[in-house]
Design a protein around this motif. Structure first.
Motif, PDB file in Angstrom:
ATOM      1  N   ASP A  30       0.558  -1.384  -0.533  1.00 57.38           N
ATOM      2  CA  ASP A  30       0.091  -0.104  -0.359  1.00 57.38           C
ATOM      3  C   ASP A  30       0.539   1.149  -0.247  1.00 57.38           C
ATOM      4  N   ASP A  70      -3.527   3.867   3.149  1.00 54.16           N
ATOM      5  CA  ASP A  70      -2.082   3.525   2.749  1.00 54.16           C
ATOM      6  C   ASP A  70      -1.587   3.277   3.660  1.00 54.16           C
ATOM      7  N   ASP A 206      -5.626  -2.203   2.713  1.00 54.82           N
ATOM      8  CA  ASP A 206      -6.150  -2.115   2.687  1.00 54.82           C
ATOM      9  C   ASP A 206      -7.466  -2.711   1.107  1.00 54.82           C
ATOM     10  N   THR A 208      -9.437  -1.386  -1.661  1.00 54.88           N
ATOM     11  CA  THR A 208      -9.390  -0.111  -2.993  1.00 54.88           C
ATOM     12  C   THR A 208      -9.778  -0.565  -3.952  1.00 54.88           C
TER      13      THR A 208
END
Ligand code: CO
Ligand code: CO
Ligand code: CO
Length: 328
Positions: A30, A70, A206, A208
């Motif tokens: 990230d 991030d 995460d 996304t």
């Protein structure tokens, strides 16, 4: 060209090796991490995009929460941020820009991050986001590479923001669905990040643009493991399922599915519309955390009790079949 092609272009760049770069482009992580001393490393990331909601203040909040995420996904502490702005200054009133920036600032305050600069350019399409710099202990970086067979997987936000945003664009989304989606996208992954470290997380990312499956696969490939995902446990926005049935699925979900489904085995009878959701590109999605199985329940309970965050144990990490996600 799809999401994986873009990633491949970056991976093909002849980037010189640097021993101080602890996390670079190789593992689809990230944020990048650069070692400063035995105790401290920099963690850096940048993200910006066009509005996904009409209200400028809310858009600013979502864009900032997304950019900060991030750093949280790596287990880092964000310290400073720079605004990145594209704005049609000749055709739109400056009050709109002001509201976007105020929205972003409100999230930076909540994150205890100092805004120290930025850059604006004139552009026909609004875009906003942040470049974020944080710190992290070099021995405590959470990447895609640390998941271990036997771990359980915890997801901290529901899935389906891309589908609801598509319905919103088409004038089909209910007010309730939109406010649920907005609340989720604007909420920081700050507290989830703090607690996952307390409960010995091994790996984190995460969720996304590549969707739940795409980001889970980053971890699968980075950690050289497999995953078993229990589809019924994955938290989804109820309206997203409805809109998915109406075909309000963003193009990004289709291309994610084209690219990633070769590594996915669907082992039970799962409706297509639910599968679409698992590939739906998320904006400012939750954290996917791999942690020891005896800590996962405690993490979910603590997030609910202390932070009122609804998370769920959605599957587990296995040794075989390596490089695959099996969905039950
Ligand atoms: Co990310
Ligand atoms: Co990002
Ligand atoms: Co990721």
């Amino acid at each position: 060209m799809g999401p994986e092609d873009l990633a491949q272009i970056l991976k093909d760049l002849p980037i010189p090796k640097n021993p101080k770069v602890l996390v670079g482009l190789e593992t689809s992580d990230d944020a990048g991490v650069y070692q400063l001393s035995d105790e401290v490393a920099l963690v850096q990331t940048v993200d910006f995009f066009p509005p996904i909601v009409d209200d400028p203040f809310t858009f600013g909040q979502i864009a900032a929460a997304n950019a900060l995420s991030d750093v949280y996904a790596m287990g880092g502490k964000p310290l400073t941020a720079l605004n990145l702005v594209a704005f049609p200054i000749k055709t739109l009133p400056p009050s709109i820009l002001k509201d976007i920036l105020r929205g972003g600032l409100s999230k930076m305050e909540e994150a205890e991050v100092a805004l120290i600069g930025g850059h604006t350019l004139e552009d026909p399409e609004i875009k906003y986001g942040l470049s974020v710099t944080g710190i992290i202990h070099p021995g405590k970086i959470l990447t895609n590479t640390g998941a271990k067979p036997g771990d359980q997987l915890v997801l901290t936000k529901p899935i389906g923001t891309g589908i609801i945003a598509t319905a919103l664009k088409g004038g089909m989304a209910s007010e309730e669905a939109v406010s649920r989606m907005v609340k989720s996208m604007a909420s920081l992954n700050k507290m989830a990040s703090m607690w996952m470290q307390t409960f010995d997380a091994h790996a984190c990312t995460d969720i996304t643009g590549f969707g739940f499956i795409g980001h889970a696969l980053e971890m699968v490939l980075g950690s050289q493991v497999g995953m078993i995902i229990r589809s019924k446990e994955i938290p989804v926005f109820p309206e997203a399922l409805e809109y998915s049935k109406l075909g309000l699925v963003p193009g990004g979900a289709r291309s994610n599915r084209d690219f990633f489904s070769c590594r996915v085995e669907v082992l039970s009878d799962i409706p297509e519309v639910l599968l679409d959701l698992f590939y739906d590109p998320q904006t400012s999605g939750g954290l996917l955390i791999s942690l020891p199985s005896d800590r996962a329940g405690e993490l979910v309970e603590t997030l609910k009790k202390e932070e009122n965050i609804d998370s769920a144990i959605i599957g587990s990490v296995v040794a075989e079949p390596r490089g695959k996600i099996q969905i039950l």
